[in-house]
Motif scaffolding. Sequence first.
Motif, PDB file in Angstrom:
ATOM      1  N   SER A   1      11.233  61.961  62.549  1.00  0.00           N
ATOM      2  CA  SER A   1      11.071  60.935  63.585  1.00  0.00           C
ATOM      3  C   SER A   1      10.261  59.736  63.112  1.00  0.00           C
ATOM      4  N   GLY A   2       9.745  59.791  61.879  1.00  0.00           N
ATOM      5  CA  GLY A   2       8.973  58.670  61.369  1.00  0.00           C
ATOM      6  C   GLY A   2       8.178  59.061  60.137  1.00  0.00           C
ATOM      7  N   ILE A   3       7.392  58.128  59.661  1.00  0.00           N
ATOM      8  CA  ILE A   3       6.546  58.360  58.493  1.00  0.00           C
ATOM      9  C   ILE A   3       5.372  59.269  58.877  1.00  0.00           C
ATOM     10  N   LYS A   4       5.057  60.239  58.034  1.00  0.00           N
ATOM     11  CA  LYS A   4       4.002  61.201  58.323  1.00  0.00           C
ATOM     12  C   LYS A   4       2.624  60.570  58.127  1.00  0.00           C
ATOM     13  N   PRO A   5       1.807  60.545  59.175  1.00  0.00           N
ATOM     14  CA  PRO A   5       0.442  60.012  59.011  1.00  0.00           C
ATOM     15  C   PRO A   5      -0.336  60.855  57.999  1.00  0.00           C
ATOM     16  N   GLY A   6      -0.967  60.185  57.056  1.00  0.00           N
ATOM     17  CA  GLY A   6      -1.743  60.895  56.055  1.00  0.00           C
ATOM     18  C   GLY A   6      -0.936  61.562  54.975  1.00  0.00           C
ATOM     19  N   GLY A   7       0.400  61.388  54.993  1.00  0.00           N
ATOM     20  CA  GLY A   7       1.242  61.989  53.978  1.00  0.00           C
ATOM     21  C   GLY A   7       1.266  61.166  52.698  1.00  0.00           C
ATOM     22  N   VAL A   8       2.054  61.622  51.753  1.00  0.00           N
ATOM     23  CA  VAL A   8       2.194  60.908  50.490  1.00  0.00           C
ATOM     24  C   VAL A   8       2.778  59.527  50.751  1.00  0.00           C
ATOM     25  N   ASN A   9       2.158  58.513  50.182  1.00  0.00           N
ATOM     26  CA  ASN A   9       2.660  57.142  50.310  1.00  0.00           C
ATOM     27  C   ASN A   9       2.178  56.376  49.084  1.00  0.00           C
ATOM     28  N   LYS A  10       3.012  56.336  48.034  1.00  0.00           N
ATOM     29  CA  LYS A  10       2.547  55.773  46.778  1.00  0.00           C
ATOM     30  C   LYS A  10       3.692  55.157  45.986  1.00  0.00           C
ATOM     31  N   VAL A  11       3.335  54.305  45.055  1.00  0.00           N
ATOM     32  CA  VAL A  11       4.293  53.741  44.108  1.00  0.00           C
ATOM     33  C   VAL A  11       4.578  54.789  43.038  1.00  0.00           C
ATOM     34  N   ILE A  12       5.863  55.031  42.768  1.00  0.00           N
ATOM     35  CA  ILE A  12       6.193  55.984  41.700  1.00  0.00           C
ATOM     36  C   ILE A  12       6.777  55.287  40.478  1.00  0.00           C
ATOM     37  N   VAL A  13       7.355  54.090  40.650  1.00  0.00           N
ATOM     38  CA  VAL A  13       7.762  53.255  39.517  1.00  0.00           C
ATOM     39  C   VAL A  13       7.305  51.843  39.829  1.00  0.00           C
ATOM     40  N   GLU A  14       6.388  51.331  39.045  1.00  0.00           N
ATOM     41  CA  GLU A  14       5.815  50.014  39.325  1.00  0.00           C
ATOM     42  C   GLU A  14       6.828  48.904  39.104  1.00  0.00           C
ATOM     43  N   ASN A  15       7.660  49.019  38.083  1.00  0.00           N
ATOM     44  CA  ASN A  15       8.607  47.952  37.768  1.00  0.00           C
ATOM     45  C   ASN A  15       9.804  48.543  37.032  1.00  0.00           C
ATOM     46  N   VAL A  16      10.904  48.777  37.756  1.00  0.00           N
ATOM     47  CA  VAL A  16      12.099  49.347  37.134  1.00  0.00           C
ATOM     48  C   VAL A  16      12.554  48.495  35.960  1.00  0.00           C
ATOM     49  N   ASN A  17      12.480  47.172  36.109  1.00  0.00           N
ATOM     50  CA  ASN A  17      12.976  46.268  35.083  1.00  0.00           C
ATOM     51  C   ASN A  17      12.127  46.255  33.814  1.00  0.00           C
TER      52      ASN A  17
END
Length: 553
Positions: free
Chosen positions: A202-218
């Motif tokens: 139903s939405g984004i989990k509060p306090g869940g994982v939320n991070k960059v996993i690839v800073e720049n694909v290019n």
Amino acid sequence: MRLVSFLHPVALCWAVLTGATALAAEPSSGANPALRDGSSALAPAQPNRAHNPLIWADVPDIAIIRVGKTYYMSSTTMHMSPGLPIMKSTDLVNWRMASYAYETLGDNDALRLENGKNAYGEGSWASSLRYHNGVFHASTFSANTGRTHIYTTREPERGPWKEISFEPSLGDHSLFFDDDGRVYMVYGGGRIMLTEMKPDLSGIKPGGVNKVIVENVNGLFGADQGGLKGEGSQLFKANGRYYLFNIASPGSRWARTVTVHRADAIDGPYEGRIALDDRGIAQGGLIDTPEGKWYAYVFKDNAAVGRIPYLVPVAWKDGWPVLGENGKVPMTLDIPAGAQGVSGVSGIVASDEFDRQPGDPALPLAWQWNHNPKPHDWSLTKRPGYLSLTTSRVVPTLLEAPNTLTQRTFGPSSSATTRIDVSGMKDGDWAGLSAFQRQYGFVGVRMANGVRSVVMVSAETDKPEELASVPLSGNTVHLRVDCDFEPAPELARFSYSLDGKSWTPIGRPSRLKYTFPHFMGYRFGLFYYSTKTAGGRVDFDYYRVGQGAADRR
């Protein structure tokens, strides 16, 4: 390799098409038509084998999953309704329509083509398709609604599909169910994000994982950056590793390229490499067969017909998927062709006599309305055996007209014919059959000052021009549009008939051009609109689709 978990959407990318250079078609030999990059569309050495492209029609942003021995595929149709089409196959080659995830995406002026607004090139974008715990999940996102939409069902051919939606709109997302029961979405452009979802989606989990996993694909292109930023994330897990697929392009040449990153944990760290760089055929994901073979599904921008799917064999080496044969996409596949045919479209387009028996669906799944339909302005029962269209408001041109009913065109050539009864038209009314895109062309009937005329109109300069007009004394006329996508130049040709047997060309061929904002291959469209007084009616007797040049009489 054992497939543990798999997902895919593919992102729509405005930048690729605006920056790409169209390649001229080279002459082909024998019976094998050439694609715009000069490669053969068929498999000349092994005619009993499947060939690329899988479907020579606009089926972009494909997502494919396998459930047992059956494959399901979703695609993008943006401003069309119903939307988020679901297709089904038993061999990865021959596909047929199964359902749509939604009838209408939302209800606002843009989606209804009202008050000067439209959703061309918007609506719902690249979808993700998943199967988890007996439930099918098809998800998408939309600028029109500002939301992320997830549709679920246990029976994709019968439904119903139930909807969950939430803010924000997560662009180019992929839904991913991990082995530990946690659920994520991977999304973004250039900079790829991993966000954990609530268990009920139903939405984004509060306090869940939320991070960059690839800073720049290019970054994989080294100093040659500045092209299409990496997007179209697709994530799967095989033998304990996570694999993230994206598309990107170097700055020196706008060529779609497949990139892949891998990691031992879902949140990284990820290492990456370029997985395929061949003729711009890219943007897709991986699928395995029950026999253990692996393929990548991707697509190619193929000018006015749209973005067309390809299947690429995959081998595994040192824990990396290796796409293609010596880095190239083969035109012949190691899969029996079955009924694939030249265009591979038999399961996604359909002729329609508009005859309905009790229990039949109102419209075959091949049909989609341009934007949300107005239900009270069309009927298959007012005159049994006919599609009746009426008007309830005044609009200036075809692009603003509600209830244009469409199907895909296809290559290398295709045709559509119809017969229309125009006895109920009013002054200022237009009705007919179109090669529909922003720069459309059509053959139809115009009524002005009490006189009906067969006309040919072209909007290839973005301004509709009536290029030919022939008086029509009767109430009925047959109309025909032929689209030629190979060889270049791509053209639509228009003709009419009073008896359905002898056809008379009208006007001149209209150039076909893939343009924005529609971001869609040309479609055949049945239409009716009023420019002066609403309330008229026309009746379409049939719609018949064919191979174009191959069946001209």
